[in-house]
Write an enzyme that holds these catalytic residues in place. Structure first.
Site, mmCIF file in Angstrom:
data_model
loop_
_atom_site.group_PDB
_atom_site.id
_atom_site.type_symbol
_atom_site.label_atom_id
_atom_site.label_comp_id
_atom_site.label_asym_id
_atom_site.label_seq_id
_atom_site.Cartn_x
_atom_site.Cartn_y
_atom_site.Cartn_z
ATOM 1 N NE ARG A 145 -3.424 0.002 2.735
ATOM 2 C CZ ARG A 145 -3.620 -0.689 3.859
ATOM 3 N NH1 ARG A 145 -3.020 -0.339 4.979
ATOM 4 N NH2 ARG A 145 -4.421 -1.739 3.860
ATOM 5 N NE ARG A 193 -1.478 1.661 9.420
ATOM 6 C CZ ARG A 193 -2.348 0.654 9.300
ATOM 7 N NH1 ARG A 193 -3.297 0.705 8.387
ATOM 8 N NH2 ARG A 193 -2.277 -0.398 10.099
ATOM 9 C CE LYS A 224 -6.676 -0.113 11.992
ATOM 10 N NZ LYS A 224 -7.234 -0.927 10.900
ATOM 11 C CE LYS A 251 -6.928 3.180 9.581
ATOM 12 N NZ LYS A 251 -8.079 2.343 9.142
ATOM 13 C CB CYS A 294 -13.236 -4.179 2.637
ATOM 14 S SG CYS A 294 -13.925 -5.788 3.112
ATOM 15 C CB CYS A 345 -8.558 -9.638 3.441
ATOM 16 S SG CYS A 345 -8.536 -9.023 5.152
ATOM 17 C CB CYS A 396 -14.040 -9.219 8.927
ATOM 18 S SG CYS A 396 -12.806 -7.889 8.960
ATOM 19 C CB CYS A 404 -11.250 -2.136 5.488
ATOM 20 S SG CYS A 404 -9.947 -2.753 6.579
#
Length: 585
Positions: free
Chosen positions: A86, A155, A225, A227, A447, A453, A492, A496
């Site tokens: 990414r 990110r 993470k 954001k 997603c 994934c 899930c 995302c």
């Protein structure tokens, strides 16, 4: 309400009970680990357990082809490992030359598709271990990188993608880049491992006589993470309140006055754990443009010092905020900054949707927003979108910007070049105005999920187009085919595809079965609520047929589907919406 007593992490020490990832970071020599050895090992397509965590900081995830998993197990073969990488690209900006390089990488080392993420980043899928370094070096040739594309760091910084709308928009867009650079890890591990920078060159930063390689992050980086997103009212196309830090630009008379600051957003949850939940960010104050870098850095470092490092399911910033309270957080931020934020300024959002089609900018040039189905750019029999965008880039007709809704904005187009672009698109099966799309399809996000994934419980990107195709006759029957109904699907509950912000959210429970959530809004100010659990396609179609019938017959003028769902009490409005947690007066 009482809150826990804040416990600050001791710098440079792995606390007892910390997760394995904390140990991996501690042993990594600032993100180096054994990555060189892992990628040189010819006996496997995989890397070590520790390195699978460290590679995220370099922008990549180890994955395997789940479609082949059982067949390979039966043949006693290891999984078909590959890597997703990414890119870091604040605000989603690319030149025509950079797009050509991206297309080349996808064909040379990837699976010949380009994935636009819901955070304005490009993802390459299907890169085998021995091609990852070559892919990163090819990115570097175009001044592109994947540093901090993943991992326990800040990110990709999001922003409303079209800076051409006003002078203030151009200024705001630049802050996405500035913030991203300011919060970058300082370790040179990425440059040493992938770009062959001399070992240790520029590595040591000496402060007060002691080596300090990561002045912002420290040796263990963040607990999870982090954001940051920026939005410019009235457009909330970046879904600003889902971020750990949301910055809402306050503009008057085309002058940027500063930003409302919201903290603690995040959409992931874990089925079966009631202590996990999605949360929208809380507005805590206003900062001026010259304060925003320090504000973002100090907020991030509060999470560094107080975030949960024992249970990664509870380690996002939203849980730190809710554990210790907004009042404590506001005081801690004030102490670190040396000043208090000003009161939140008024700001009104009207939509999270992309504005499709042609629009003229303030410089007299044009931009064109194109639909990309769930962000996957490829060539099919019906639509050769990948070829079309490459041909446009080869003629250098425009710049490229990615949207948070997984679409593509072409900008800086001369009037004389509009017809050239339209001709290229139509020759490859795409109309510039999106006339062939239903309102639901225009407003859909999915997603990746299957087949790569590892967290996916059900299909998302590969299935939602088919589901929408089955829903469109139902929408047409009820006169709703062009209504802007937001539908989002994730494989899930990790969020995302931002399904918990949709008017209709579908979250995978198992193969072919989903939880359905209703009641999100058009402005990005309200989460949706669980409506039905563990349902299959036939039930989804039956339920939505009845709901659409009710909506078409009984809605009020200009009432959105999500607002109607709340008024009709199909679901109760969630308390977790903008304003509920806010400190703003």
């Amino acid at each position: 309400m009482t809150f826990a007593t804040p416990t600050k992490k001791t710098p440079g020490v792995v606390a007892p009970g910390s997760s394995d990832v904390e140990t991996f970071k501690d042993d990594s020599d600032y993100l180096r680990g054994s990555l060189v050895e892992s990628f040189a090992n010819p006996l496997t397509g995989a890397i070590t357990e520790a390195d699978t965590q460290l590679i995220k900081f370099h922008g990549a995830y180890q994955q395997d082809d789940r479609d082949q998993r059982l067949r390979r197990q039966e043949k006693k073969l290891e999984p078909a490992y590959s890597f997703m990488i990414r890119m870091r690209m604040p605000g989603g900006e690319l030149t025509a030359d950079q797009w050509k390089k991206i297309d080349e990488i996808s064909n040379t080392y990837g699976n010949e598709t380009i994935k636009l993420s819901s955070r304005q980043a490009v993802q390459f899928h299907g890169i085998i271990k021995f091609d990852l370094k070559k892919s990163i070096q090819m990115m570097d040739e175009a001044l592109l990188d994947s540093i901090a594309g993943c991992g326990d760091v800040n990110r990709n910084v999001m922003c409303t993608p079209d800076p051409s709308l006003s002078k203030a928009n151009e200024e705001v867009y630049a802050y996405a880049k500035t913030i991203s650079e300011h919060l970058m890890p300082s370790s040179r591990a990425y440059h040493e491992i992938w770009l062959d920078e001399g070992k240790g060159e520029g590595r040591e930063l000496v402060i007060g006589g002691e080596e300090e390689i990561e002045p912002l992050y420290g040796k263990h980086y963040l607990p999870r993470k982090f954001k940051i997103g920026i939005a410019i009212p009235p457009y909330n196309d970046s879904d600003v309140y889902i971020n750990d830090i949301g910055l809402i630009a306050i503009v008057e008379n085309d002058k940027l006055l500063g930003f409302n600051v919201a903290v603690g957003g995040g959409l992931g949850m874990t089925f079966g754990r009631d202590d996990t939940m999605p949360r929208l960010a809380s507005e805590i104050g206003f900062c001026t443009p010259d304060q925003v870098l320090d504000v973002c850095a100090e907020i991030m470092m509060i999470q560094r010092d107080y975030g949960n490092r024992q249970d990664r399911k509870l380690s996002r910033f939203k849980y730190t905020i809710d554990k210790y309270g907004l009042e404590w957080f506001s005081e801690e931020l004030h102490n670190r900054l040396g000043y208090s934020l000003d009161a939140v300024r008024p700001a009104v959002f009207t939509t999270t949707a992309d504005q499709y089609g042609w629009h003229k900018d303030r410089h007299g040039k044009w931009h064109l927003l194109l639909h990309v189905e769930h962000g996957r750019i490829r060539d099919t029999k019906q639509l050769q979108q990948k070829t079309a965008l490459l041909q446009i880039a080869e003629k250098n007709l425009c710049g490229f910007r990615l949207t948070a809704n997984q679409n593509m904005l072409l900008h800086g187009i001369k009037t004389a070049d509009k017809k050239k672009i339209e001709k290229i698109l139509e020759q490859n099966g795409q109309y510039a105005d999106g006339r062939e799309l239903s309102g639901m399809r225009r407003n859909s996000i999915a997603c990746v999920s299957m087949n790569t994934c590892p967290l996916g419980m059900a299909e998302a990107e590969r299935y939602l187009p088919t589901l929408i195709t089955k829903l469109e006759p139902i929408l047409e029957k009820h006169g709703l085919l062009q209504d802007e109904i937001k539908i989002r699907m994730t494989g899930c509950p990790n969020g995302c595809g931002r399904s918990v912000m949709a008017e209709i959210g579908l979250i995978g429970k198992s193969l072919g079965r989903y939880n359905m959530y209703l009641g999100g809004d058009h402005q990005g100010l309200r989460l949706n609520t669980l409506y039905r659990e563990n349902i299959d396609e036939a039930t989804i179609l039956e339920l939505l047929d009845g709901l659409f019938e009710d909506y078409a017959a009984n809605r009020e003028a200009s009432e959105s589907f999500g607002d109607f769902a709340i008024r009709q009490a199909w679901v109760a409005p969630t308390e977790n919406r903008i304003g509920y947690f806010s400190l703003a007066s």
